[in-house]
Design an enzyme around this catalytic site. Structure first.
Site, PDB file in Angstrom:
ATOM      1  N   GLY A   1      34.346  47.672  95.576  1.00 60.89           N
ATOM      2  CA  GLY A   1      33.667  48.703  94.790  1.00 60.89           C
ATOM      3  C   GLY A   1      33.459  48.274  93.355  1.00 60.89           C
ATOM      4  O   GLY A   1      32.786  48.952  92.586  1.00 60.89           O
ATOM      5  N   GLY A   2      34.049  47.127  92.970  1.00 61.21           N
ATOM      6  CA  GLY A   2      33.916  46.628  91.614  1.00 61.21           C
ATOM      7  C   GLY A   2      32.698  45.739  91.443  1.00 61.21           C
ATOM      8  O   GLY A   2      31.993  45.403  92.398  1.00 61.21           O
ATOM      9  N   VAL A   3      32.467  45.337  90.196  1.00 51.84           N
ATOM     10  CA  VAL A   3      31.280  44.559  89.864  1.00 51.84           C
ATOM     11  C   VAL A   3      31.321  43.175  90.504  1.00 51.84           C
ATOM     12  O   VAL A   3      30.339  42.722  91.091  1.00 51.84           O
ATOM     13  CB  VAL A   3      31.133  44.432  88.327  1.00 51.84           C
TER      14      VAL A   3
ATOM     15  N   GLU B   1      34.186  30.973  66.760  1.00 52.72           N
ATOM     16  CA  GLU B   1      34.004  31.720  67.999  1.00 52.72           C
ATOM     17  C   GLU B   1      34.419  33.183  67.903  1.00 52.72           C
ATOM     18  O   GLU B   1      34.012  34.002  68.732  1.00 52.72           O
ATOM     19  CB  GLU B   1      34.770  31.044  69.150  1.00 52.72           C
TER      20      GLU B   1
ATOM     21  N   SER C   1      32.963  41.657  93.159  1.00 47.39           N
ATOM     22  CA  SER C   1      32.759  41.504  94.605  1.00 47.39           C
ATOM     23  C   SER C   1      31.363  41.988  95.010  1.00 47.39           C
ATOM     24  O   SER C   1      30.748  41.444  95.928  1.00 47.39           O
ATOM     25  CB  SER C   1      33.841  42.247  95.398  1.00 47.39           C
TER      26      SER C   1
ATOM     27  N   HIS D   1      37.652  29.431  62.738  1.00 48.67           N
ATOM     28  CA  HIS D   1      37.272  29.681  64.134  1.00 48.67           C
ATOM     29  C   HIS D   1      35.883  30.333  64.185  1.00 48.67           C
ATOM     30  O   HIS D   1      35.755  31.544  63.979  1.00 48.67           O
ATOM     31  CB  HIS D   1      38.302  30.593  64.816  1.00 48.67           C
TER      32      HIS D   1
ATOM     33  N   CYS E   1      39.635  23.817  64.196  1.00 47.96           N
ATOM     34  CA  CYS E   1      41.029  24.052  63.787  1.00 47.96           C
ATOM     35  C   CYS E   1      41.926  22.855  64.122  1.00 47.96           C
ATOM     36  O   CYS E   1      41.846  21.818  63.474  1.00 47.96           O
ATOM     37  CB  CYS E   1      41.535  25.344  64.414  1.00 47.96           C
TER      38      CYS E   1
END
Length: 510
Positions: free
Chosen positions: A223-225, A170, A227, A168, A81
């Site tokens: 508790g998340g992905v 992508e 960490s 684009h 672009c």
């Protein structure tokens, strides 16, 4: 270093998508501001360069003007672009304001015999988003694709491996975009395609051992992905010299503190749980403005974590689950950007604690983090967990936060999330949750008039959280969830569903 692709950012909203698509090809890539081009011009691991689009016009006085000396002619280049217009203008081609701004779907009516388009047929759909057009090629350029309205939809320079596309590749609306990127990255640049989760784990563990030596590391688990995967990588590298701390801020989901703590212990992590609910509620008392609440939560977390970390002897490092989008967004293309909200990663903690920072995931996108987590054997319940904001329910309770409001919202949220799981809908949703609104409404329950709380349910689909659309959940399911919430949660008599997309809305309400 593995084979890599350098992506030079001109400020396009799609730049991260270029990187994610290249990573899908198992090829490592990095995004850097266009002004840093010369730092990588002679880097042997860089096998090719992609120039991103831009909100700027090449005619603007302050338009990005990338120095490609030592790159063009020595490394393959793919210009997208704005990048295509920038190079075309330097080659002497006319770049003019489009009479009609072309935005949206288009089709390549002609495609030349060129390696960039191997396996792609005329008629393929592409996504256009530009206000300027290259109206004719210069002698140095060979047109390799056109649309009905754009005579130079793609071109190649005759004497070097430089290619440019006006569309684009992508974005997902460009049907053969990944094939085009494959042709450039694998075919033309010759990248090996060996950037895999297994290879990343092996390389990172060795690197962490070298970086950390015999030092002690402390890490905050959420508790998340992110960490969780960071903790598993560090644990594999240094074992019990990693000290994990999981803080209950009183703003987690129902029973989450106990459940997550137990799952971490099953993984063999060296972890301590801290009940700090009372401290957080005290810090939030009387606060209603969203940014004030975020800052109070962040400040209290620093105080609690700092206190707990000092119980550990000789800690020298702070582990963090920073991922690549966090790194990219901290580097502006054209100077500081406007702050929409404070980031959930807590700033100031390393300085206060006088610790060095180790970030094992700083090279990965969220989907790559999940693949690495799967390679490490992370509990599927954590691996597939929806993103959950750092401030937790603190930004899903509009207005002042009280323990009573938290308890009410936890019940509503539990019914909604468990319902998604029971119906097999949870994994089809990127993120879901409930919001306690600062309004009450009239209702009738039995023969009595009620005047109670209204809650909003939010569920979105997304690939990366940068954009999101509201989920079209089945009406029958929504009816059952609404009835269940109103019947089982005392204090709620109305349920609404948020059908806003991002943009213009955000996923969270605060």
């Amino acid at each position: 270093m593995p084979d890599s692709i350098l992506i030079l950012d001109h400020g396009s909203q799609y730049t991260q998508l270029i990187a994610r698509r290249v990573r899908e090809l198992n090829v490592y890539c990095e995004i850097h501001p266009f002004s840093k081009a010369q730092q990588f011009a002679h880097e042997p691991s860089v096998k090719g360069v992609i120039l991103s689009g831009s909100p700027s016009s090449v005619h603007d006085a302050n338009a990005p003007d990338t120095d490609l000396a030592g790159i063009m002619g020595s490394k393959p280049v793919l210009a997208v672009c704005y990048g295509a217009q920038l190079i075309a203008r330097r080659m002497g081609a006319p770049v003019e304001k489009s009479r009609i701004r072309e935005y949206g779907r288009a089709h390549l009516s002609t495609i030349a015999d060129n390696h960039l388009f191997d396996g792609i047929q005329a008629g393929t759909q592409v996504w256009m988003s530009h206000g300027d057009s290259i109206t004719a090629p210069s002698e140095a350029m060979e047109v390799i694709a056109s649309t009905k309205d754009v005579p130079v939809a793609a071109y190649a320079l005759r004497d070097q491996l430089t290619y440019a596309v006006q569309f684009h590749p992508e974005v997902y609306h460009t049907t053969d975009g990944l094939q085009l990127l494959h042709n450039f990255v694998i075919g033309i640049c010759g990248c090996a395609g060996d950037w895999t989760p297994h290879g990343f784990v092996e390389h990172t563990v060795v690197s962490l051992r070298q970086q950390l030596g015999e030092d002690q590391v402390v890490l905050a688990l959420s508790g998340g992905v992110d960490s969780s995967v960071a903790a598993l990588l560090l644990d594999r590298a240094i074992g019990d010299r990693l000290h994990c701390i999981f803080v209950d801020n009183g703003l987690l989901r129902k029973d989450e503190y106990e459940r997550v703590l137990e799952s971490y212990r099953h993984l063999g992590l060296n972890i301590a749980g801290v009940d700090a609910k009372a401290e957080f509620y005290a810090a939030l008392k009387g606060l209603e403005e969203p940014e004030a609440k975020r800052k109070a939560i962040g400040r209290t977390f620093i105080e609690v974590f700092d206190r707990e970390a000092h119980r550990i002897q000789d800690v020298k490092w702070l582990g963090q689950g920073t991922i690549y989008p966090d790194v990219i967004e901290s580097v502006s293309v054209n100077g500081p950007s406007v702050t929409i909200k404070s980031h959930h990663n807590v700033g100031g903690l390393p300085d206060r604690m006088k610790l060095k920072v180790v970030e094992p995931l700083r090279l990965l996108f969220k989907d790559e983090v999940r693949r690495v987590g799967r390679e490490l054997g992370l509990d599927p319940a954590i691996l597939g967990r929806h993103p959950f904001p750092g401030p937790g329910l603190g930004i899903r309770i509009l207005g002042e936060i009280t323990p009573e409001k938290v308890a009410l919202l936890q019940e509503v949220d539990h019914i909604f999330i468990q319902g998604l799981r029971d119906e097999g809908l949870y994994d089809q949703v990127w993120q879901a949750g409930a919001i306690l609104l600062p309004v009450r409404s009239v209702g009738v329950m039995g023969d009595e008039r009620t005047y109670e709380n209204a809650v909003a349910l939010r569920a979105v689909t997304s690939t990366d959280g940068m954009t999101a659309d509201w989920c079209h959940l089945p009406y029958e399911f929504m009816a059952r969830i609404s009835n269940s919430i109103i019947n089982r949660v005392k204090g709620v008599n109305r349920v609404v569903y948020d059908i806003s997309s991002k943009p213009p809305a955000t996923i969270e309400w605060e």
